[in-house]
Design a protein around this motif. Sequence first.
Motif, short mmCIF file in Angstrom:
data_model
loop_
_atom_site.label_atom_id
_atom_site.label_comp_id
_atom_site.label_asym_id
_atom_site.label_seq_id
_atom_site.Cartn_x
_atom_site.Cartn_y
_atom_site.Cartn_z
N PRO A 218 1.25 -0.95 -0.02
CA PRO A 218 -0.41 -0.28 0.24
C PRO A 218 0.74 1.40 -0.20
CG PRO A 218 -0.76 -1.25 1.86
CD PRO A 218 0.65 -1.40 1.42
N GLY A 219 -0.42 2.50 -0.75
CA GLY A 219 0.79 3.41 -0.56
C GLY A 219 1.28 4.09 0.78
N GLY A 220 -0.06 4.12 1.18
CA GLY A 220 -0.28 5.10 2.69
C GLY A 220 -1.92 4.20 2.51
N GLY A 221 -2.02 4.85 4.16
CA GLY A 221 -3.71 4.39 4.73
C GLY A 221 -2.35 3.01 5.69
N GLY B 69 2.39 -3.67 10.14
CA GLY B 69 3.78 -3.11 9.62
C GLY B 69 4.01 -1.45 10.62
N ARG B 70 4.93 -0.50 10.83
CA ARG B 70 5.17 0.83 11.65
C ARG B 70 5.89 1.58 11.12
NH1 ARG B 70 10.76 -1.68 14.51
NH2 ARG B 70 8.87 -3.46 14.53
N GLU B 71 5.82 3.30 12.15
CA GLU B 71 6.04 4.16 11.22
C GLU B 71 6.90 4.45 10.70
OE1 GLU B 71 2.79 7.33 10.67
OE2 GLU B 71 2.45 5.90 11.41
N GLY B 72 7.26 5.07 9.99
CA GLY B 72 8.19 5.44 9.08
C GLY B 72 8.31 6.20 9.70
N GLY C 141 6.44 9.86 8.07
CA GLY C 141 5.00 9.25 7.89
C GLY C 141 4.65 7.75 7.13
N GLU C 142 5.86 7.27 6.33
CA GLU C 142 4.93 6.04 5.39
C GLU C 142 4.85 4.89 6.36
OE1 GLU C 142 7.92 7.70 5.59
OE2 GLU C 142 9.21 5.60 5.02
N ARG C 143 4.27 4.34 6.14
CA ARG C 143 4.81 2.77 6.64
C ARG C 143 5.64 2.12 6.49
NH1 ARG C 143 1.29 2.87 10.64
NH2 ARG C 143 1.31 0.66 11.48
N THR C 144 5.93 1.66 7.07
CA THR C 144 6.98 0.22 6.36
C THR C 144 6.72 -0.72 7.00
OG1 THR C 144 8.94 0.44 7.83
CG2 THR C 144 9.08 2.21 6.62
N TYR C 145 6.73 -1.87 6.05
CA TYR C 145 6.56 -3.49 6.59
C TYR C 145 7.41 -4.26 6.13
CZ TYR C 145 1.99 -1.87 5.20
OH TYR C 145 1.07 -0.35 5.18
N ARG C 146 8.09 -5.28 7.52
CA ARG C 146 8.80 -6.35 7.21
C ARG C 146 8.31 -7.77 6.14
NH1 ARG C 146 9.48 -8.63 11.31
NH2 ARG C 146 7.93 -7.33 13.07
#
Lengths: 255, 226
Positions: free
Chosen positions: A55-58, A68-71, A74-79
Motif C-alpha cells: 500500500p502507498g498510504g493508510g 507495519g510500523r510508522e516510518g 510518516g509512511e508505513r514500512t513493512y517487514r
Amino acid sequence: MTILKVSGLTKRFGTTDVLRGIDLEVARGERIAILGASGSGKSTLLRCLNFMERPGGGTIALDGQMLGREGKAGERTYRESELIQVRQRVGMVFQQFNLFPHMTAIGNVMEGLRTVRGMPKPEAEARARKELARVGLAEKADTYPAHLSGGQKQRVAIARALAMDPEMLLFDEPTSALDPELVGEVLAVILALAEEGRTMLLVTHELGFAYHVATRVIFLADGAIHEQGTPDEVLKNPKKDRTRAFLASHKQFSF
Amino acid sequence: MAYQWDFSPVLANAPLLVEGLVNTLRITGTALVFGVALGLGLALLRLSPRRYLSWPAGFVIEVFRTTPPLVQLFWFFFAMPILVGIEMTPFMAGAVTFSIQSASFFAEVFRAGIQSIERGQWDGARALGMRHDQAMRRIILPQAVKRMIPAFMERAIELMKTTTLIATISYADLLFAANEVSQKTFRPLETYTVVALIYFVVIFLASQVARLVELRLARSGESTVH
C-alpha cells in the motif's frame, strides 16, 4: 468481530492514483462483492489486502493488529516476515489460477503445507486430498494442470488456498478467464464456501452471483468507494448515477 | 594425384588419443559442474534488487563474456603466480578459467530462464506465504531449468570445444595428444580427421541424451516450448 480494518488506503502507480483513500471494515463471516469498471482499482485493492502490492498510504489492521510500523516520513514500512505471516492468513484465488504447472493437482495443494508449514508428507497429502474432495476433484489428484479444464484448474487453486486454513479469502475475478460453460462449477464451489460462513472478498463481474452470495456490495469508482450497501440496496436500488450506469451497461442484453 | 589416406599409424597410437579424450572429458566435466553451480549463483546475484550484489555479479559476467578465453587462460596460468604467488597446474588453471568463463554464460542462460517465468507464478507462490528463496527454489527454478535445457546444451557443447585451448599450456587433452600423434606419425590429415570424428561422436551422443531428457520432462506436464 472485525477481522480486517482498512483506513485511508492509497496506492499510486507512477503518476496514476489507483486507490484514493479506501476505508473498509470487514466483520468475520462477511462476504463482500467488489464491483467496478476496469481501472476502478478493485484488483489493486484486493492485492493490497494481502500485500501482493505494498500500500502507498493508510493502514491495514488484521484481527485488531496494526500491520507495519510508522516510518520517519510518516509512511508505513513493512517487514517481509510480517507480510509472509499475513499472506498465510489471507488466502487468494487469481483470475489466471496461477497453478504450478510442474506439479500435479495434489502437489499444488500440498505445496504450501510442505514448504511453508513444514508439514510431514503423509499428513500434507491427507489434508490435500480432503481439500480436493471438497472442490469435487478427488479423482484428479494426480493430473497435471495442463490436462485440466479451466474450471478444474480454478477449483484446484481454491483447494490450494483452503489448505492453508485462511481466516479470509480473496477472490480476484475468479471466473473471468473461464469459458461460459465452466463458470457455474467454480461459482458453486465458492457458494459452498459462503454457506460454511467463511469470510470472503470477491471481485467479480457476475452480478447475479454477487447478488446471491454477498452480504455486502461495494461499488468502486476512480479508486474510491462510490456506493455500498446490501445487495438489494446497491444492485436493485442504486442511489448514485455512476452505479446505475455501471449496472445498466452490465444488464444491457439481459432479459 | 590423389592423397593416399593411411590411418594405421594413427590407430597404432590410439592409447594416446584415448588418454587425451579422458583428459578432455575431465576438464570439461569439472568446468561444467563448477560452471553451472557458479553460473546459478551469479544469476541469482545479478537478479537481486540489491545493487551491491547485482553490480559485481554483472561485472564478472561481462568481463568473462567479452574477453577471449585464451587470454583468460593465459592470465590465470601466467599472471596469477607473479601477482599473487598462486602456482597452478595446467589442469587447475584450465578448470578455474573454463569454470568462470562458462559460468558467465550459464548465468545469462539462468537469468533468461528465470525471467521467462510468468509473474503469476511468483504471485501464486507468494500468496501461499512463501519467502522469495522458497518460491525461487520450489516454483520458479524447476520450471526455468526445463526451458533452459536447449540453451544449456548449446553452452555445454561450446564449453567442450573451448577446452581445446588448454593444449596451449601443455595439458594433455585430446587436441594436445593429436598434436603429438601427428608429429610422431607425420600423418596430420588422418590424425585430425580421427580427432574431429571423436569430438563429433561424443558431442552428438551427449546432445541425443539431452534431447531424451527434454522429451521426458516435456511429458510431465508443461513442455519447454509454449
